[in-house]
Design a protein around this motif. Structure first.
Motif, PDB file in Angstrom:
ATOM      1  N   PRO A 151       0.827  -1.195   0.000  1.00  0.00           N
ATOM      2  CA  PRO A 151       0.000   0.000   0.000  1.00  0.00           C
ATOM      3  C   PRO A 151       0.868   1.255   0.000  1.00  0.00           C
ATOM      4  O   PRO A 151       2.063   1.185   0.269  1.00  0.00           O
ATOM      5  N   CYS A 189     -13.432   3.268  -8.586  1.00  0.00           N
ATOM      6  CA  CYS A 189     -14.349   2.702  -7.601  1.00  0.00           C
ATOM      7  C   CYS A 189     -15.181   1.597  -8.243  1.00  0.00           C
ATOM      8  O   CYS A 189     -15.628   1.738  -9.385  1.00  0.00           O
ATOM      9  N   SER A 195     -14.715  -4.524   5.626  1.00  0.00           N
ATOM     10  CA  SER A 195     -14.959  -3.704   6.817  1.00  0.00           C
ATOM     11  C   SER A 195     -16.230  -2.886   6.629  1.00  0.00           C
ATOM     12  O   SER A 195     -16.779  -2.815   5.526  1.00  0.00           O
ATOM     13  N   GLU A 217     -15.778   6.314   2.954  1.00  0.00           N
ATOM     14  CA  GLU A 217     -14.995   6.174   1.732  1.00  0.00           C
ATOM     15  C   GLU A 217     -15.756   6.757   0.533  1.00  0.00           C
ATOM     16  O   GLU A 217     -16.962   6.609   0.421  1.00  0.00           O
ATOM     17  N   HIS A 222      -7.534   9.268  -4.087  1.00  0.00           N
ATOM     18  CA  HIS A 222      -7.069   8.638  -2.852  1.00  0.00           C
ATOM     19  C   HIS A 222      -6.019   9.566  -2.249  1.00  0.00           C
ATOM     20  O   HIS A 222      -5.003   9.850  -2.878  1.00  0.00           O
ATOM     21  N   VAL A 229     -16.869  -2.770   2.759  1.00  0.00           N
ATOM     22  CA  VAL A 229     -15.759  -2.195   2.013  1.00  0.00           C
ATOM     23  C   VAL A 229     -14.674  -3.256   1.850  1.00  0.00           C
ATOM     24  O   VAL A 229     -14.174  -3.806   2.840  1.00  0.00           O
ATOM     25  N   LEU A 249     -15.345  -0.976  -3.276  1.00  0.00           N
ATOM     26  CA  LEU A 249     -13.925  -0.719  -3.025  1.00  0.00           C
ATOM     27  C   LEU A 249     -13.400   0.282  -4.028  1.00  0.00           C
ATOM     28  O   LEU A 249     -14.067   0.604  -5.008  1.00  0.00           O
ATOM     29  N   ASP A 250     -12.202   0.779  -3.733  1.00  0.00           N
ATOM     30  CA  ASP A 250     -11.498   1.566  -4.745  1.00  0.00           C
ATOM     31  C   ASP A 250     -10.111   0.980  -4.905  1.00  0.00           C
ATOM     32  O   ASP A 250      -9.598   0.299  -4.023  1.00  0.00           O
ATOM     33  N   ALA A 254     -10.992  -4.388   1.169  1.00  0.00           N
ATOM     34  CA  ALA A 254      -9.727  -3.701   1.445  1.00  0.00           C
ATOM     35  C   ALA A 254      -8.613  -4.697   1.756  1.00  0.00           C
ATOM     36  O   ALA A 254      -8.860  -5.871   2.017  1.00  0.00           O
ATOM     37  N   ARG A 255      -7.413  -4.191   1.736  1.00  0.00           N
ATOM     38  CA  ARG A 255      -6.225  -4.922   2.187  1.00  0.00           C
ATOM     39  C   ARG A 255      -6.018  -6.236   1.439  1.00  0.00           C
ATOM     40  O   ARG A 255      -5.617  -7.236   2.015  1.00  0.00           O
TER      41      ARG A 255
END
Length: 178
Positions: A37, A170, A72, A77, A158, A96, A132-133, A98-99
């Motif tokens: 990231p 997105c 999450s 967001e 972002h 969302v 998500l993005d 993520a990760r």
């Protein structure tokens, strides 16, 4: 569990607290190769455990964590706001994504797709859509999301670090089948 050509097995399973150190090590390796990231690597275990985690999963290969994904609760967001505006839905129907990352040595085995499909299944079972993005620089992730049938919602900026910004695309997960 899946086995590759060398007979090594890879399992996708819910993340436990004991997995955080291995996931953090994989994240550092991913960052060194991909620059993903753009934030959080200095405190990677904390970055992997933000407020509002619904569920997280790991890909484990021969006892080593080689991949990660999580869902999450929405926390303002841009992608979520775009989806809510376009769909008329409410945030309590959104998770969302993520990760998501795969360690460099474990790429090409379909683990990103397996992790995402696991997240989609969880979301569907809980009446949620995954939003998500992804930063425009992360071309492999964009290809994955589009291959999985995610719908492009629009773009956002972002913001990270000390005033740094990058364009992001997105997405929302496919609608559940009736």
């Amino acid at each position: 569990m899946h086995s590759d050509a060398a007979g090594q097995s890879t399992t996708i399973r819910p993340r436990t607290e004991a997995d955080l150190a291995g996931a953090a090590a994989a994240l550092v390796a991913v960052h060194a190769v991909d620059g993903y990231p753009v934030e959080g690597v200095d405190a990677s275990q904390e970055w992997l455990s933000p407020t509002g985690v619904l569920q997280a999963w790991v890909a484990e290969k021969d006892g080593e964590i080689v991949g990660h994904a999580m869902l999450s609760r929405p926390q303002g967001e841009d992608a979520v706001e775009i989806w809510l505006e376009q769909s008329g839905d409410t945030a309590d129907h959104v998770a969302v994504g993520a990760r998501l990352f795969i360690a460099p040595e474990a790429r090409g085995e379909g683990l990103g797709e397996r992790l995402m499909r696991t997240g989609f299944d969880y979301a569907r079972d809980h009446g949620l859509r995954v939003v998500l993005d992804v930063m425009t620089k992360d071309k492999a992730a964009i290809r994955l999301y589009e291959r999985l049938g995610m719908q492009r919602l629009g773009t956002a900026r972002h913001v990270y670090g000390e005033g740094q910004e990058i364009d992001a695309v997105c997405y929302v997960s496919p609608a559940p089948e009736a």
